[in-house]
Design a protein around this motif. Structure first.
Motif, mmCIF file in Angstrom:
data_model
loop_
_atom_site.group_PDB
_atom_site.id
_atom_site.type_symbol
_atom_site.label_atom_id
_atom_site.label_comp_id
_atom_site.label_asym_id
_atom_site.label_seq_id
_atom_site.Cartn_x
_atom_site.Cartn_y
_atom_site.Cartn_z
ATOM 1 N N PHE A 104 0.834 -1.207 0.000
ATOM 2 C CA PHE A 104 0.000 0.000 0.000
ATOM 3 C C PHE A 104 0.867 1.255 0.000
ATOM 4 O O PHE A 104 0.607 2.209 -0.739
ATOM 5 C CB PHE A 104 -0.939 0.026 1.208
ATOM 6 N N LEU A 105 1.901 1.296 0.858
ATOM 7 C CA LEU A 105 2.733 2.495 0.962
ATOM 8 C C LEU A 105 3.448 2.798 -0.352
ATOM 9 O O LEU A 105 3.563 3.958 -0.754
ATOM 10 C CB LEU A 105 3.745 2.333 2.099
ATOM 11 N N VAL A 109 2.879 6.263 -2.451
ATOM 12 C CA VAL A 109 3.935 7.179 -2.891
ATOM 13 C C VAL A 109 3.819 7.445 -4.393
ATOM 14 O O VAL A 109 3.897 8.600 -4.840
ATOM 15 C CB VAL A 109 5.330 6.618 -2.537
ATOM 16 N N ASP A 110 3.612 6.408 -5.183
ATOM 17 C CA ASP A 110 3.460 6.592 -6.627
ATOM 18 C C ASP A 110 2.280 7.503 -6.951
ATOM 19 O O ASP A 110 2.358 8.366 -7.840
ATOM 20 C CB ASP A 110 3.279 5.239 -7.322
ATOM 21 N N SER A 111 1.173 7.325 -6.224
ATOM 22 C CA SER A 111 -0.018 8.150 -6.463
ATOM 23 C C SER A 111 0.248 9.607 -6.075
ATOM 24 O O SER A 111 -0.166 10.529 -6.782
ATOM 25 C CB SER A 111 -1.206 7.599 -5.673
ATOM 26 N N GLU A 119 8.973 14.133 -9.583
ATOM 27 C CA GLU A 119 9.646 12.839 -9.709
ATOM 28 C C GLU A 119 10.138 12.313 -8.362
ATOM 29 O O GLU A 119 10.584 11.171 -8.276
ATOM 30 C CB GLU A 119 10.826 12.979 -10.676
ATOM 31 N N TYR A 120 10.078 13.145 -7.324
ATOM 32 C CA TYR A 120 10.518 12.698 -5.993
ATOM 33 C C TYR A 120 9.760 13.480 -4.931
ATOM 34 O O TYR A 120 9.283 14.594 -5.156
ATOM 35 C CB TYR A 120 12.027 12.899 -5.804
ATOM 36 N N ILE A 121 9.626 12.889 -3.768
ATOM 37 C CA ILE A 121 9.036 13.532 -2.597
ATOM 38 C C ILE A 121 10.148 13.673 -1.559
ATOM 39 O O ILE A 121 10.867 12.714 -1.279
ATOM 40 C CB ILE A 121 7.871 12.692 -2.038
ATOM 41 N N ASP A 122 10.313 14.863 -1.015
ATOM 42 C CA ASP A 122 11.425 15.096 -0.096
ATOM 43 C C ASP A 122 11.249 14.339 1.226
ATOM 44 O O ASP A 122 12.213 13.813 1.770
ATOM 45 C CB ASP A 122 11.572 16.596 0.180
ATOM 46 N N ILE A 151 11.736 8.939 -2.683
ATOM 47 C CA ILE A 151 11.621 9.831 -1.536
ATOM 48 C C ILE A 151 13.028 10.092 -0.999
ATOM 49 O O ILE A 151 13.944 9.306 -1.231
ATOM 50 C CB ILE A 151 10.705 9.261 -0.431
ATOM 51 N N LYS A 152 13.182 11.210 -0.276
ATOM 52 C CA LYS A 152 14.509 11.554 0.245
ATOM 53 C C LYS A 152 14.624 11.343 1.751
ATOM 54 O O LYS A 152 15.737 11.209 2.267
ATOM 55 C CB LYS A 152 14.823 13.021 -0.086
#
Length: 310
Positions: A104-105, A109-111, A119-122, A151-152
């Protein structure tokens, strides 16, 4: 350039005053929100170099992320903003269910990446713990996403002390977001000492206690929203709380500042609190929140505020 602070052990550097965006497209949380006003709030944050934005799937649902993605694409300022979002909620037959499973996680994140048009989530948080998933297993899934560059940094939100320790078994947790304000200080018993010891950044939500610590209410103030049910806003406790706020106002006057400025400045003196995320429904509130950075509290004043709310 505005003052920058590092979030815990991450490589993320931000203005210590961020922006909570649950009132940006959070139609399920606030009545009669104007999306155009929400867009203006985000544009003002960019102008004021408030570069840490906190959102979540459940704000809207989805709409807050979509509006943020829209504004960052419109302005071309994605690289100027450190984006934090959260996932854990899903809908089954119209009911909200919590899910922390790795599958699910990863899908969450993709959604979020699509809605945020990035292209990334901090910083990605597990928004709430579910009942079944081992916490270190859930965080392990986020570590895989971090290794893949999606993700960062890894966060958890609304975790108890025991859940946080389990989640951080491998040392992967970078940030804890939890409720904390001068009226609600239970985090000082275990969460804040643990985050300080483990170099985890603690980001408090409801820092102004639904506006009570903003210093704008009096005994005649009436509430027709969730505050009406909160003990903080009821009967003699409300009267007592207003008296405490007035004591802070005395300090604020000495500083030529407002109550909210002093309260936010006090949080930034706490060990492991690197950044705050006060919300804003109007552009002028975004600018207002920054005034906390101009307040320098003495050790005596820090102790005095702490004693008022002991």
């Amino acid at each position: 350039m505005s003052k920058q602070t590092r979030i815990g052990k991450t490589d993320l550097y931000v203005n210590p005053i961020g922006l909570g965006t649950n009132a940006i497209g959070g139609h399920n949380l606030f009545p009669n929100l104007s999306e155009d006003t929400g867009r203006d709030v985000l544009r003002t944050a960019l102008e004021e170099e408030i570069n840490f934005w906190d959102t979540a799937f459940i704000y809207g649902p989805e709409r807050s992320e979509e509006l943020i993605g829209e504004i960052l694409k419109e302005t071309g300022k994605r690289e100027n903003v450190v984006l934090a979002t959260k996932g854990a909620h899903k809908f089954i037959d119209g009911k909200v269910v919590l899910d922390n499973s790795p599958a699910f996680l990863k899908n969450a994140v993709d959604s979020s990446l699509k809605r945020l048009q990035t292209e990334y989530i901090d910083l990605f948080y597990i928004h709430f713990p579910d009942e079944g998933t081992p916490k270190d297993e859930a965080v392990g899934a986020l570590k895989e996403l971090k290794d893949a560059g999606k993700i960062k940094a890894i966060g958890v939100s609304n975790f108890t002390f025991e859940q946080l320790k389990e989640a951080n078994k491998d040392g992967y947790v970078d940030v804890l977001q939890s409720e904390y304000n001068l009226f609600k200080r239970e985090a000082e018993l275990d969460l804040l000492p643990y985050t300080a010891e483990n170099n985890i950044s603690f980001i408090p939500y409801f820092p102004l206690a639904s506006g009570l610590l903003g210093g704008k209410y009096n005994q005649e103030s009436k509430f027709d929203d969730g505050r009406a049910q909160s003990p903080l806003f009821q009967g003699q406790e409300f009267v007592s709380n207003l008296q405490k706020v007035e004591e802070v106002r005395t300090i604020a006057r000495r500083k030529n500042a407002d109550v909210a400025d002093v309260v936010l400045a006090w949080y930034l003196t706490r060990h492991s609190i690197d950044v705050l995320i006060p919300g804003a429904k109007k552009p002028e509130q975004v600018t207002r929140n920054l005034k906390a950075l101009d307040v320098e509290l003495t050790m005596d004043e820090i102790a005095e505020i702490s004693a008022i709310f002991a």
